[in-house]
Design an enzyme around this catalytic site. Structure first.
Site, mmCIF file in Angstrom:
data_model
loop_
_atom_site.group_PDB
_atom_site.id
_atom_site.type_symbol
_atom_site.label_atom_id
_atom_site.label_comp_id
_atom_site.label_asym_id
_atom_site.label_seq_id
_atom_site.Cartn_x
_atom_site.Cartn_y
_atom_site.Cartn_z
ATOM 1 N N ASN A 172 0.733 -1.121 0.115
ATOM 2 C CA ASN A 172 0.100 0.186 -0.107
ATOM 3 C C ASN A 172 0.769 1.314 0.031
ATOM 4 O O ASN A 172 1.412 1.587 0.997
ATOM 5 C CB ASN A 172 -0.998 0.004 1.341
ATOM 6 C CG ASN A 172 -1.804 -1.096 1.153
ATOM 7 O OD1 ASN A 172 -3.206 -0.940 0.284
ATOM 8 N ND2 ASN A 172 -1.610 -2.136 1.836
ATOM 9 N N GLU A 173 1.250 1.771 -1.060
ATOM 10 C CA GLU A 173 2.017 2.851 -1.461
ATOM 11 C C GLU A 173 1.377 4.085 -0.858
ATOM 12 O O GLU A 173 0.148 4.188 -0.690
ATOM 13 C CB GLU A 173 2.515 2.866 -2.906
ATOM 14 C CG GLU A 173 3.334 1.683 -3.335
ATOM 15 C CD GLU A 173 4.847 1.622 -2.689
ATOM 16 O OE1 GLU A 173 4.916 2.297 -1.833
ATOM 17 O OE2 GLU A 173 5.422 0.697 -3.459
ATOM 18 N N PRO A 174 2.029 5.190 -0.811
ATOM 19 C CA PRO A 174 1.602 6.791 -0.507
ATOM 20 C C PRO A 174 0.530 7.073 -1.483
ATOM 21 O O PRO A 174 0.654 6.507 -2.871
ATOM 22 C CB PRO A 174 2.896 7.483 -0.861
ATOM 23 C CG PRO A 174 3.923 6.718 -0.470
ATOM 24 C CD PRO A 174 3.576 5.244 -1.002
#
Length: 640
Positions: A172-174
């Site tokens: 879950n990236e920025p």
């Protein structure tokens, strides 16, 4: 806060166990990752057994990467030695690269079986990992099915997490949404850079992945996040003390009422209560903390030490320190002199000099010295100037390369050398085999023994060229080739008695007065840390030997970091000419120049990083009011 009674506080809400207004997530700091991992594994085992006693399945969310490896090792040990059964366990992995064949050695499917599933009695049908092979047409439905299967089991009983430098959990990236579910995602560049060593270069790292969502993770009944090493310190501070934001997805965990961060000393180093405890509570001011506080204040206010005032100390929570010392003038003089006494142009001690205030002893004019280098270039990159000084000043210097470093030689570089060799020896079958193997090698192939040997010889020849340039005889260069490293892959074996015996034999043969070692602890599972552990274990074995009473150990940092100013016990200045000599010594390691395989997040070449780092250390000393040097190499003494 260091703890030994993990269970007694594992479920304590954040803020209840430590007086700090800064922290928003419950966290426990351990001295090392090994101890912490064992206790986390024990919590998981207790949950499994509790569920088993109630004839219920235990649903675990599992993570990959270096952080959970020791947790898995301990679970395997408990299965083998204590009868811990995984027959009632159902697992869901956080993520998988996409596209990715499950048989690819870089896949998380392969990782989980290699590190856990192949060694326990879990039922194959109870193992769930996102399918990196699913077609693009079926990808969306596959993610929905994965999500629904988790919910069908009543959600996750326990979720194990690591954290990436972008603040990602899972992948879950920025920008990830609070309510996001299992889905495909494009990987952040920093995430791909961090994965590059595993894939032998960033160009080989997939750009996409499948990941559980933030909402899926937050639905778990219990969450434990692992954070090891100083390279995770900044993002952990931001996550634990910062505001909730999608730009740092891990901050969403602040809203979960049963989350614990388990971190080691390196990972905790940026937390306010660790870095600047005087801003949190009253302190017991020992000399080390006084130095840390004074240098922090000077650097914060951009002042030299001798210009700090009573008001400066009072404004930043150090009134108690002034009460102990009397005045800022007294404290400033004391700390200034202490820092000044770390500077020496004689790292082996200055003969016939008063050494009472110098970092090293003059009582042994000619010292036997071992410089341990994890890879065949860390010596010149990290302490080339000091190496040069020790040789020039007449000490008996030995270089010990702990690993062959063969994994860091690219296939293209090896092929070039093999083809040159073939022109000199056209009928050499070994060379023909190497060329043939390299030309047909695929991403799943492990280097053959012949190729590993060639890559090792390349690193060895470069090392000898560099040490000869600095005036060291070949007989004083030792290639240990520690067995833990010789796997042909990124994944290394654990240290064994064989590794320790090799180290002990060398130390016992030389009987050194000084040992220099790489103290870079950014990655607790990296080669530098493993090599340092091998040294520490060897010293533990040999510490009762009489000659060890005269042996001092100095730790240097690697290519990425330097000791903080307050940590430095010996600072060795370099002249502009020595800076150039160090640069030329690094240049002999040609296979590691111009596009080195393990570049990390820093695009600068190693020699540039080293010079910039040494120049910055010198500038810090000058800014604190000390002499202006071209460059400084820094060391911290280790007491064993």
């Amino acid at each position: 806060m260091k703890v030994t009674d993990y269970k007694s506080i594992a479920y304590t809400p954040a803020g209840k166990f430590e007086e700090t207004r800064f922290e928003k997530i419950h966290n426990i700091i351990f001295e090392n990752s090994k101890e912490a991992s064992v206790l986390v594994a024990q919590e998981i085992a207790e949950l499994i057994r509790t569920k088993e006693s109630k004839n219920k399945p235990c649903v675990l969310g599992l993570a990959t990467g270096s952080s959970p490896i020791r947790v898995y090792e301990e679970l395997i040990r408990m299965h083998r030695e204590e009868g811990l059964s995984f027959a009632n366990v159902i697992t869901f992995n956080l993520d998988e690269y996409y596209p990715m064949d499950k048989n690819n050695i870089q896949s998380y499917f392969y990782f989980m079986h290699e590190h856990l599933f192949n060694h326990i009695d879990i039922l194959p049908e109870n193992i769930n990992i996102p399918d990196g092979n699913v077609s693009s047409e079926d990808l969306y439905q596959s993610c929905i099915d994965y999500e629904m299967k988790i919910k069908a089991y009543g959600g996750l009983d326990f979720q194990l997490l690591g954290i990436g430098r972008t603040g990602h959990i899972g992948f879950n990236e920025p920008g990830s949404h609070l309510n996001s579910g299992t889905r495909s995602i494009t990987l952040d560049h920093i995430t791909r850079v961090d994965a590059a060593p595993t894939f032998l270069g960033i160009d080989n790292v997939p750009r996409k992945a499948i990941t559980m969502g933030i909402g899926t993770v937050l639905a778990a009944k219990r969450i434990v996040l692992l954070g090891w090493g100083s390279n995770k310190a900044e993002i952990l501070k931001e996550t634990i003390e910062g505001e909730i934001t999608s730009e740092v997805p891990a901050t969403y965990l602040q809203n979960h009422d049963n989350t614990t961060f388990i971190i080691d000393e390196g990972a905790s180093s940026e937390l306010t209560r660790v870095k600047t405890p005087w801003l949190v509570t009253s302190c017991a001011w020992d000399d080390a903390l006084k130095m840390k506080a004074v240098l922090w204040l000077a650097e914060l206010l951009n002042k030299s030490i001798l210009k700090l005032t009573d008001k400066n100390y009072n404004d930043y929570g150090m009134s108690g320190l002034l009460t102990e010392e009397g005045t800022s003038y007294n404290l400033n003089i004391k700390m200034f002199n202490k820092l000044q006494n770390t500077i020496t142009g004689w790292p082996g001690g200055k003969p016939n000099a008063d050494d009472s205030k110098r970092p090293e002893r003059a009582t042994i004019p000619k010292k036997r010295v071992i410089i341990f280098s994890p890879h065949p270039d860390d010596d010149v990159i990290s302490m080339g100037g000091t190496f040069d000084r020790l040789v020039q000043q007449g000490h008996e210097v030995h270089i010990a390369y702990q690993t062959s470093g063969n994994i860091a030689v690219s296939d293209e570089e090896a092929l070039k050398f093999a083809e040159v060799t073939q022109t000199l020896c056209p009928d050499c079958k070994e060379t023909q085999n190497i060329i043939k193997f390299l030309k047909i090698k695929t991403e799943n192939d492990v280097d053959s023994e012949e190729v590993r040997s060639l890559k090792g010889f390349i690193r060895r020849s470069e090392s000898l060229a560099a040490t000869r340039y600095l005036g060291l005889e070949d007989k004083n260069v030792h290639f240990l080739n520690l067995p833990f490293y010789e796997t042909g892959t990124i994944k290394k074996k654990n240290i064994t008695e064989e590794d320790i015996n090799i180290m002990c034999n060398l130390i016992d043969e030389i009987k050194p007065h000084q040992i220099y070692a790489a103290g870079d602890l950014a990655d607790p599972h990296g080669t530098h840390k493993v090599c340092l552990d091998a040294i520490f274990e060897s010293l533990s074995v040999l510490k009762h030997q009489k000659y060890m009473n005269d042996c001092w150990v100095w730790l240097y940092k690697g290519a990425w970091h330097e000791w903080e100013s307050y940590q430095i016990d010996m600072a060795v200045p370099m002249s502009p000419d020595q800076v150039l000599r160090k640069r030329h010594a690094i240049f002999f390691h040609q296979s590691q120049k111009d596009g080195v395989m393990f570049q990390g997040s820093d695009s600068r070449e190693f020699w540039v990083r080293a010079e910039d780092r040494n120049r910055l250390t010198a500038k810090k000393y000058n800014d604190l009011g000390l002499a202006d040097y071209a460059a400084i190499e820094a060391f911290k003494r280790y007491h064993f």
